[in-house]
Scaffold this active site. Structure first.
Site, short mmCIF file in Angstrom:
data_model
loop_
_atom_site.label_atom_id
_atom_site.label_comp_id
_atom_site.label_asym_id
_atom_site.label_seq_id
_atom_site.Cartn_x
_atom_site.Cartn_y
_atom_site.Cartn_z
N ASP A 1 -1.90 -1.32 -4.16
CA ASP A 1 -2.33 0.05 -4.48
C ASP A 1 -1.08 0.91 -4.51
O ASP A 1 -0.50 1.20 -3.46
CB ASP A 1 -3.32 0.54 -3.42
CG ASP A 1 -3.73 1.99 -3.63
OD1 ASP A 1 -3.26 2.62 -4.60
OD2 ASP A 1 -4.51 2.50 -2.80
N TYR B 1 0.87 -1.18 0.00
CA TYR B 1 0.00 0.00 0.00
C TYR B 1 0.91 1.23 0.00
O TYR B 1 1.40 1.66 1.04
CB TYR B 1 -0.94 -0.02 1.20
CG TYR B 1 -1.81 1.21 1.32
CD1 TYR B 1 -2.46 1.73 0.20
CD2 TYR B 1 -1.98 1.85 2.53
CE1 TYR B 1 -3.24 2.87 0.30
CE2 TYR B 1 -2.77 2.99 2.64
CZ TYR B 1 -3.39 3.50 1.52
OH TYR B 1 -4.17 4.62 1.61
#
Length: 267
Positions: free
Chosen positions: A154, A112
């Site tokens: 992400d 992330y």
DNA sequence: ATGGCAGTTCCTAACTGA
């Protein structure tokens, strides 16, 4: 082998949607970001009942990553410090953004990447610093043992203009500024390629749409969730697609899951 | 045309996200 990545924007809020999705989309591995919960409060049982082994690394309210795998993972670790020296990592492991493990000879790295707030802010500097350490982390993993890598998650970066619905003037915008694109290119220089672009070259395919301004209904999105693969895995990839169906549900995550399928040649 | 989001907690205001 199917490996999915999905920023769920709170696993507790999205629990039912993730269970439903796993029941209809049989993936071997699901990499989650923004779980937003401490490990003790992670809702494990609904996913264990589907046959998944859970590996989680969370914190209160923000960030948090997890890997669900039908097969047990080997060599699981979290954060950069297990691979890169503490001096180099500094405070970057305080935010829970990295988890890795090995299955079927593939090292999964679930990330992330920091958002960056706005270009030039302290958080933007943090994002660039984080990406630099990520490069050292991946190089170190490969030096310790040459292996197939699937680095997914992400990334909060749209690498090219074709990854943005309206790229004009986005050079001062987070997720598209030249410095962060360059920082990601330097990470990929360890020998990683974008699985999605093996199959789809045209613009107009996105994995994130702003909740505001009817972003999804107008398809004003960004492609910021990626699978980056080392050469052998890239060759063996047979598809990579974005599943927009969960984004159409009531109270969705702002991200859609992305699934890569790899035909593993097990010799 | 206009205004228009959603998650969390120190929980009804402030923060973070992208």
């Amino acid at each position: 082998m199917k490996i999915a990545t999905w920023n769920v924007n709170s696993i507790r809020t999205r629990q039912e949607q993730v269970v439903d999705w796993l029941q209809t989309t049989k993936v071997d591995v699901l990499c989650l970001q923004e779980t937003k919960v401490v490990d003790a409060d992670f809702p494990r049982s609904p996913f264990e009942e589907l046959g998944y082994h859970l590996y989680i690394c969370g914190q209160k309210a923000y960030n948090g990553v997890a890997i669900f795998s039908l097969q047990p993972l080997q060599q699981v670790s979290t954060g950069f410090t297990t691979v890169v020296s503490g001096d180099e990592v500094g405070d970057l492991d305080e935010q829970k953004r990295v988890i890795t493990g090995v299955v079927d000879g593939v090292r999964l790295v679930n990330l992330y990447v920091p958002n960056g707030a706005s270009v030039g802010s302290d958080k933007y500097d943090y994002k660039l610093r984080w990406l630099k350490v990520l490069g050292a982390y991946l190089r170190s993993l490969l030096e310790k043992s040459p292996q197939a890598l699937c680095v997914c998650g992400d990334f909060n970066i749209a690498l090219e203009d074709r990854d943005i619905h309206n790229p004009q003037g986005k050079d001062k915008h987070i997720m598209a500024s030249p410095a962060e694109r360059q920082a990601l290119q330097e990470v990929l220089a360890v020998g990683l390629a974008d699985a999605f672009r093996k199959f789809t070259t045209e613009a107009g395919h996105f994995s994130w749409w702003d909740y505001r301004h009817g972003g999804f209904s107008r398809n004003r999105g960004w492609r910021i969730d990626h699978h980056y693969l080392t050469p052998n895995l890239y060759e063996q990839a047979t598809s990579c697609r974005i599943d927009t169906s969960p984004r159409k549900l009531p109270k969705p995550s702002d991200h859609a899951p992305v699934i890569v399928e790899i035909y593993l040649d097990k010799d």
